[in-house]
Design an enzyme around this catalytic site. Structure first.
Site, PDB file in Angstrom:
ATOM      1  N   LYS A 168       0.841  -1.185   0.000  1.00 30.13           N
ATOM      2  CA  LYS A 168       0.000   0.000   0.000  1.00 30.13           C
ATOM      3  C   LYS A 168       0.881   1.242   0.000  1.00 30.13           C
ATOM      4  CE  LYS A 168      -1.619   2.782   2.822  1.00 30.13           C
ATOM      5  NZ  LYS A 168      -1.409   3.923   1.913  1.00 30.13           N
ATOM      6  N   GLY A 219       7.103   5.176   7.913  1.00 32.19           N
ATOM      7  CA  GLY A 219       6.371   6.434   7.890  1.00 32.19           C
ATOM      8  C   GLY A 219       6.639   7.208   9.162  1.00 32.19           C
ATOM      9  N   SER A 220       5.722   8.051   9.536  1.00 32.75           N
ATOM     10  CA  SER A 220       5.965   8.931  10.679  1.00 32.75           C
ATOM     11  C   SER A 220       5.744   8.189  12.001  1.00 32.75           C
ATOM     12  CB  SER A 220       5.029  10.130  10.611  1.00 32.75           C
ATOM     13  OG  SER A 220       3.692   9.679  10.684  1.00 32.75           O
ATOM     14  N   THR A 221       6.343   8.703  13.044  1.00 34.11           N
ATOM     15  CA  THR A 221       6.172   8.103  14.370  1.00 34.11           C
ATOM     16  C   THR A 221       4.709   8.169  14.794  1.00 34.11           C
ATOM     17  OG1 THR A 221       8.448   8.531  14.989  1.00 34.11           O
ATOM     18  CG2 THR A 221       6.879   8.323  16.793  1.00 34.11           C
ATOM     19  N   ALA A 222       4.029   9.264  14.478  1.00 37.06           N
ATOM     20  CA  ALA A 222       2.622   9.398  14.875  1.00 37.06           C
ATOM     21  C   ALA A 222       1.786   8.284  14.252  1.00 37.06           C
ATOM     22  CB  ALA A 222       2.096  10.765  14.440  1.00 37.06           C
ATOM     23  N   THR A 223       1.995   8.000  12.970  1.00 34.83           N
ATOM     24  CA  THR A 223       1.218   6.935  12.320  1.00 34.83           C
ATOM     25  C   THR A 223       1.683   5.571  12.817  1.00 34.83           C
ATOM     26  OG1 THR A 223       1.067   8.368  10.384  1.00 34.83           O
ATOM     27  CG2 THR A 223       0.355   6.121  10.090  1.00 34.83           C
ATOM     28  N   GLY A 224       2.974   5.430  13.081  1.00 39.88           N
ATOM     29  CA  GLY A 224       3.502   4.162  13.615  1.00 39.88           C
ATOM     30  C   GLY A 224       2.822   3.780  14.925  1.00 39.88           C
ATOM     31  N   GLU A 241       9.589   1.442  10.864  1.00 38.15           N
ATOM     32  CA  GLU A 241      10.714   2.355  10.591  1.00 38.15           C
ATOM     33  C   GLU A 241      10.118   3.750  10.558  1.00 38.15           C
ATOM     34  OE1 GLU A 241      13.704   1.580  10.762  1.00 38.15           O
ATOM     35  OE2 GLU A 241      13.764  -0.580  10.417  1.00 38.15           O
ATOM     36  N   CYS A 275      14.347  10.108   6.169  1.00 44.62           N
ATOM     37  CA  CYS A 275      14.282   9.780   7.598  1.00 44.62           C
ATOM     38  C   CYS A 275      15.663   9.912   8.219  1.00 44.62           C
ATOM     39  CB  CYS A 275      13.712   8.385   7.793  1.00 44.62           C
ATOM     40  SG  CYS A 275      14.575   7.116   6.851  1.00 44.62           S
ATOM     41  N   GLU A 371      11.249  17.096  13.849  1.00 41.39           N
ATOM     42  CA  GLU A 371      11.723  16.601  12.550  1.00 41.39           C
ATOM     43  C   GLU A 371      11.172  17.528  11.463  1.00 41.39           C
ATOM     44  OE1 GLU A 371       9.944  13.002  10.872  1.00 41.39           O
ATOM     45  OE2 GLU A 371      11.885  12.405  10.063  1.00 41.39           O
TER      46      GLU A 371
END
Ligand code: NAD
Length: 468
Positions: A168, A219-224, A241, A275, A371
């Site tokens: 995706k 992707g981003s830490t928030a989405t992780g 990651e 990143c 970031e």
């Protein structure tokens, strides 16, 4: 009808809807791709589940050969793919060519890997073997900064191990992934590899779907964090990651000219949307002015423009939201520091800002603490080593970091005090298929690349025989 159908259950499929894909250098759509309906998404998961046992039963040599074929196809079409990558992502053509080249390197690396079981014990009493088996259906959820490479370096280890794979891509950069749909349909049996396109709604569904065994997410830490929460109901295997705020530390004995060139090479690569870009640079007071001047000179020479234009060194931000963030950080830079090169929007219709270097800025400024993911580098002064190590480590992130010094032994010793998955010395951002890549702290969970990364796509199973 869109220009680029998806790959679901071995068939190229249009969706119920289309997504416009914007060329960030122009700010206008250049193509349309198919977008999956809920039913198509479920078809992809069901097909992947049904196809996986048969795929795992095929000889390893066949799975290796499939990766080689994919690599050869990419090699033969590299120029077309790289040019499309520039259009969807914005990066300069040379960087797009490098991304396409790296994808082949990763595919070729995984095509060489063996999965033989390991003997733990074999004596008069026991024979104990550790086997590497597939997990089932693996989903790769990927971001927009390296949209071609990141998906492929998840696909390759997943299918090598006998998993099936659902890719995706990020909604703003699905095109180069979809360019591979026809050849993937030829190479793999139906359902083994699927590509579904969304407008940011399917990641959550994949993360909670009971028939997905593993999510490999970049992707981003928030989405992780959301992926981790959503996947808890079925205890999925996760590789995350995530974001980074890599610090570089320039020691008094650093080679100033070389350091300036390499620091700028990392911080402004892909317009800072990496990143593992160097995102904040700490420089010892004894060389601070000289280092700032060298960086400003270096970066002032970077040509901004459409990635397809010859000579472009820095392209646009990839999307409108990221551009708006970059503009915000330019305002922060003007308020919290002194801008020594760049500082403004760039001319033209696309999402461009000038590559910017900011000095006399301190920790506590959002440009240093967050970031930025933009071509804006803050340069911060330091006096004491213990203090700068503490400041470099004072972050929820821990992806990468770097030390710049001509004293290699001292730099190695200092590197071990940096809390991150990678520490480079006298360079930054270097990575490859044999080098394990992990994030410390909230930069991620798990490892990609190398033997360790490969085996994150495996179920480890012990078979233990009592010979007595
Ligand atoms: P993002 O987190 O916004 O999106 C990444 C992917 O997640 C996209 O495919 C998106 O559609 C999908 N997604 C959105 N909502 C989701 C949800 N609720 N559940 C599951 N998936 C969902 O990240 P981005 O803005 O595309 O990429 C930039 C970020 O990625 C930066 O923070 C960067 O540092 C990070 N990144 C990390 C690495 C790494 O290897 N550590 C590599 C590249 C980028």
């Amino acid at each position: 009808m869109s220009d680029y159908p998806m790959l679901i259950n071995g068939r190229l499929q249009q969706g119920d809807a289309v997504l416009d894909i914007i060329n960030p250098a122009l700010g206008t759509p250049f193509t349309q791709v198919a977008r999956a309906s809920g039913a198509q998404f479920e078809e992809a998961v069901a097909a992947a589940k049904a196809a996986q046992p048969g795929w795992a039963a095929r000889p390893l040599a066949e799975r290796q050969a499939a990766l080689r074929k994919l690599s050869a196809h990419i090699h033969a079409n590299a120029d077309r793919i790289a040019r499309t990558l520039v259009q969807e992502q914005g990066k300069p053509l040379a960087e797009a060519q490098a991304e396409v080249g790296y994808a082949q390197i990763f595919l070729n690396y995984y095509a060489e890997q063996e999965l033989a079981p390991e003997t733990i014990q074999d004596d008069a009493e026991f024979r104990i073997e550790l086997q590497y088996r597939p997990l089932g259906v693996v989903a790769g959820i990927t971001p927009w900064n390296f949209p071609f490479l990141i998906g492929l370096y998840k696909l390759a280890p997943a299918v090598l191990l006998g998993n099936s794979f659902i890719w995706k891509p990020a909604p703003t950069t699905p095109v180069t992934a979809l360019m591979l749909a026809p050849v993937l349909a030829e190479i793999f049996p139906p359902g083994v590899v699927n590509i579904v396109i969304d407008d940011n709604e399917l990641g959550a569904v994949l993360s909670s779907h009971p028939d997905i065994a593993k999510i490999s997410f970049t992707g981003s830490t928030a989405t992780g964090r959301k992926v981790m929460a959503a996947s808890s109901s079925s205890l999925k295997r996760l590789t995350l990651e995530l974001g980074g705020n890599d610090a570089g530390i320039v020691m008094p004995d650093a080679d100033i000219g070389k350091t300036a060139t390499r620091v700028a090479g990392s911080a402004f690569f892909n317009a800072g949307q990496v990143c593992i870009a160097l995102k904040r640079l700490y420089v010892h007071r004894s060389i601070y002015d000289e280092m700032c001047d060298a960086l400003a000179r270096e970066v002032a020479g970077f040509a901004i423009g459409d990635g397809l234009q010859q000579g472009t060194r820095v392209g646009p931000l990839q999307n409108r939201a990221q551009y708006d963030k970059a503009i915000h950080y330019l305002e922060v830079a003007a308020q919290d520091g002194n801008i020594i090169t760049g500082g403004g929007k760039a001319e033209g219709p696309g999402y461009f800002i000038q590559p910017t270097v900011v000095r006399d800025i301190a920790d506590g400024s959002p440009l240093v603490d967050e970031e930025q993911f933009a071509p804006i580098l803050p340069v911060i002064v330091f006096d004491e080593i213990d203090d700068v190590v503490a400041r470099a480590n004072a972050s929820e992130y821990g992806l990468g970091g770097s030390i710049w010094s001509q004293d290699h032994d001292a730099a190695f010793a200092l590197a071990s005090r940096i809390e991150s998955g990678t520490v480079w010395i006298n360079h930054h951002t270097h990575f490859g298929p044999t080098i394990p890549f992990s994030g410390a702290k909230q930069s991620g969970i798990g490892t990609e690349f190398g033997r360790e990364g490969l085996m994150e796509f495996a179920q480890r199973s012990v078979v233990s025989l009592n010979k007595t």
